[in-house]
Design an enzyme around this catalytic site. Structure first.
Site, PDB file in Angstrom:
ATOM      1  N   ASP A 220       0.807  -1.224   0.000  1.00  0.00           N
ATOM      2  CA  ASP A 220       0.000   0.000   0.000  1.00  0.00           C
ATOM      3  C   ASP A 220       0.842   1.278   0.000  1.00  0.00           C
ATOM      4  OD1 ASP A 220       0.896  -0.696   2.510  1.00  0.00           O
ATOM      5  OD2 ASP A 220      -0.890  -0.032   3.566  1.00  0.00           O
ATOM      6  N   GLU A 304      12.186  -3.954  11.697  1.00  0.00           N
ATOM      7  CA  GLU A 304      13.288  -3.332  10.950  1.00  0.00           C
ATOM      8  C   GLU A 304      14.541  -3.271  11.820  1.00  0.00           C
ATOM      9  OE1 GLU A 304      10.411  -1.984  11.721  1.00  0.00           O
ATOM     10  OE2 GLU A 304       9.466  -1.023  10.001  1.00  0.00           O
TER      11      GLU A 304
HETATM   12  N1  UDP Z   1       0.358  -7.858   5.745  1.00  0.00           N
HETATM   13  C1  UDP Z   1       0.435  -9.230   5.720  1.00  0.00           C
HETATM   14  N2  UDP Z   1      -0.361  -9.963   6.573  1.00  0.00           N
HETATM   15  C2  UDP Z   1      -1.240  -9.360   7.438  1.00  0.00           C
HETATM   16  C3  UDP Z   1      -1.311  -7.954   7.459  1.00  0.00           C
HETATM   17  C4  UDP Z   1      -0.482  -7.234   6.607  1.00  0.00           C
HETATM   18  O1  UDP Z   1       1.193  -9.791   4.943  1.00  0.00           O
HETATM   19  O2  UDP Z   1      -1.946 -10.076   8.176  1.00  0.00           O
HETATM   20  C5  UDP Z   1       1.212  -7.076   4.830  1.00  0.00           C
HETATM   21  C6  UDP Z   1       0.473  -5.953   4.102  1.00  0.00           C
HETATM   22  O3  UDP Z   1      -0.022  -6.395   2.854  1.00  0.00           O
HETATM   23  C7  UDP Z   1       1.543  -4.886   3.957  1.00  0.00           C
HETATM   24  C8  UDP Z   1       2.449  -5.126   5.151  1.00  0.00           C
HETATM   25  O4  UDP Z   1       2.200  -6.448   5.601  1.00  0.00           O
HETATM   26  O5  UDP Z   1       2.291  -5.058   2.769  1.00  0.00           O
HETATM   27  C9  UDP Z   1       2.169  -4.143   6.294  1.00  0.00           C
HETATM   28  O6  UDP Z   1       0.820  -4.274   6.684  1.00  0.00           O
HETATM   29  P1  UDP Z   1      -0.163  -3.038   6.821  1.00  0.00           P
HETATM   30  O7  UDP Z   1      -0.120  -2.223   5.567  1.00  0.00           O
HETATM   31  O8  UDP Z   1      -1.481  -3.557   7.251  1.00  0.00           O
HETATM   32  O9  UDP Z   1       0.533  -2.291   8.046  1.00  0.00           O
HETATM   33  P2  UDP Z   1       0.885  -0.779   8.321  1.00  0.00           P
HETATM   34  O10 UDP Z   1       0.754   0.030   7.078  1.00  0.00           O
HETATM   35  O11 UDP Z   1      -0.078  -0.392   9.366  1.00  0.00           O
HETATM   36  O12 UDP Z   1       2.287  -0.839   8.812  1.00  0.00           O
HETATM   37 MN    MN Z   2       0.598  -0.351   5.126  1.00  0.00          MN
END
Ligand code: UDP
Ligand code: MN
Length: 367
Positions: A220, A304
């Site tokens: 995203d 990270e």
């Molecule tokens: N993601 C995943 N499994 C999950 C939730 C998230 O693989 O159960 C992936 C998601 O597609 C994204 C990354 O991990 O590429 C980070 O997740 P998210 O965008 O929900 O987190 P944030 O933006 O809040 O850090």
């Molecule tokens: Mn995200």
């Protein structure tokens, strides 16, 4: 303006009480009794209520209050004691779905084999927005030469829609799956996208070329493609700011006049050595492969930091990019959760809407 009882000359009980209240709490008990009498106090009222309760009602109340306290204590203790380990004790499930080492697309630049490869690792999982996110990101990657896109699905099965999308794009790619182990799904802070990123790291260790860098880019996020040319020549690790993060709206290394990293800026508590966002650094693959214990821990918020520590990186090793960390070239954009949409198909069993919604179902957009 609120009128003050003292200035209106009122001297009634109500007036006096208003005056006291405007001057702040707490009123002392004697004053309270003087002004409105004993029974206005909440605890007295409650006590009255308890006194008129039947024996049975009191027992029920005691059970409810006692039970809630016990439940609260047990859950808090469990959260501390039964924390899942940062390295799983069971082997993780990993599978490669499909891959391609060739660039076969009419879009973007011709392949330049002399350039270091950028392994772009994108964790993803099934949800209505998944195909939209991957389409948008993939079409940014099409503009960049010498990319190998690793889409790492948090899933046991390979989603055909992802393999289809990847073959259609024609970029060199690997589609693999690795579901988050169940123990981590129960955590209060779930380490999202870790099992699948770890699987991608294993794939790179086993199959990646040394003349390359690895870069984590969530499905995203949004990126300026000029950043790829900056990170491509990373010797150990390089870093840059990531926009739209946290309380300070950006996360960035803090650098001195000599471009040395001296700390991090992002508004989060400074309990980590590397306060970087996942999209804020790239690592040289040859260097990574030389490190004995490379890992990304299953600790939400420390992925990270833990990864970079396991690479034995020091502040003085960090190559500072994006004009000395003064420019934003990648953004941690997020897609909000959308409510499940309802379908009204009763009148559309024999027209295009039926097939349209069938296609949408295949894309995971609807159930
Ligand atoms: N993601 C995943 N499994 C999950 C939730 C998230 O693989 O159960 C992936 C998601 O597609 C994204 C990354 O991990 O590429 C980070 O997740 P998210 O965008 O929900 O987190 P944030 O933006 O809040 O850090
Ligand atoms: Mn995200």
């Amino acid at each position: 303006m609120f009128e003050d009882a003292s200035t209106t000359g009122q001297n009634s009980k109500k007036g006096k009480l208003n005056l006291k209240l405007t001057m702040g709490f707490p009123l002392n008990e004697r004053e309270l009794k003087k002004t409105v009498g004993d029974h206005s106090r909440l605890d007295v009222l409650l006590w009255d209520k308890i006194q008129v309760m039947s024996h049975r009602q009191r027992i029920i109340m005691a059970i409810i209050i006692g039970g809630s306290l016990i439940y609260f204590t047990i859950t808090q203790v469990l959260l501390v004691v039964a924390k899942a380990p940062s390295e799983p004790t069971q082997p993780e499930f990993r599978k490669i779905c499909t891959f391609s080492l060739e660039r076969e697309t009419i879009y973007g630049p011709a392949e330049e084999e002399s350039l270091p490869i950028i392994y772009v690792v994108t964790p993803t999982y099934k949800r209505p927005e998944m195909v939209a996110e991957l389409t948008r990101l993939g079409q940014s990657l099409l503009l960049v030469p010498r990319i190998h896109w690793i889409i790492a699905e948090d899933n046991r099965e390979c989603s055909p829609v992802i393999s289809n999308l990847l073959t259609r794009f024609g970029l060199p790619y690997t589609h693999l799956v690795s579901p988050m182990p169940e123990i981590y799904r129960k955590e209060r802070y779930i380490p999202r996208g870790v099992s699948n990123r770890r699987a991608a790291l294993q794939w790179i260790k086993e199959n990646g070329v040394n003349h390359a860098v690895v870069y984590f880019l969530d499905d995203d996020n949004a990126i300026d493609i000029r950043l790829f040319e900056e990170m491509r020549t990373t010797k150990k690790v390089s870093m840059w700011p990531v926009g739209l993060i946290g309380d300070y709206s950006v996360s960035s290394p803090v650098v001195d006049k000599m471009d040395n990293v001296v700390g991090f800026y992002d508004g989060w508590p400074a309990d980590r050595k590397f306060q970087v966002d996942m999209a804020g650094f790239a690592v040289n693959v040859g260097y990574m492969k030389k490190q004995p214990k490379v890992t990304m821990p299953y600790i939400a918020g420390h992925e990270e930091d833990g990864f970079l520590k396991s690479l034995n990186i020091r502040y003085e090793d960090v190559e500072v990019l994006a004009s000395g960390c003064t420019e934003v070239m990648v953004w941690h954009t997020r897609t909000t959760k959308n409510p499940t949409r309802s379908l009204r198909l009763d009148k559309h069993q024999h027209d295009n809407i039926k097939r349209l919604t069938d296609n949408m179902r295949q894309m995971g957009m609807i159930k």
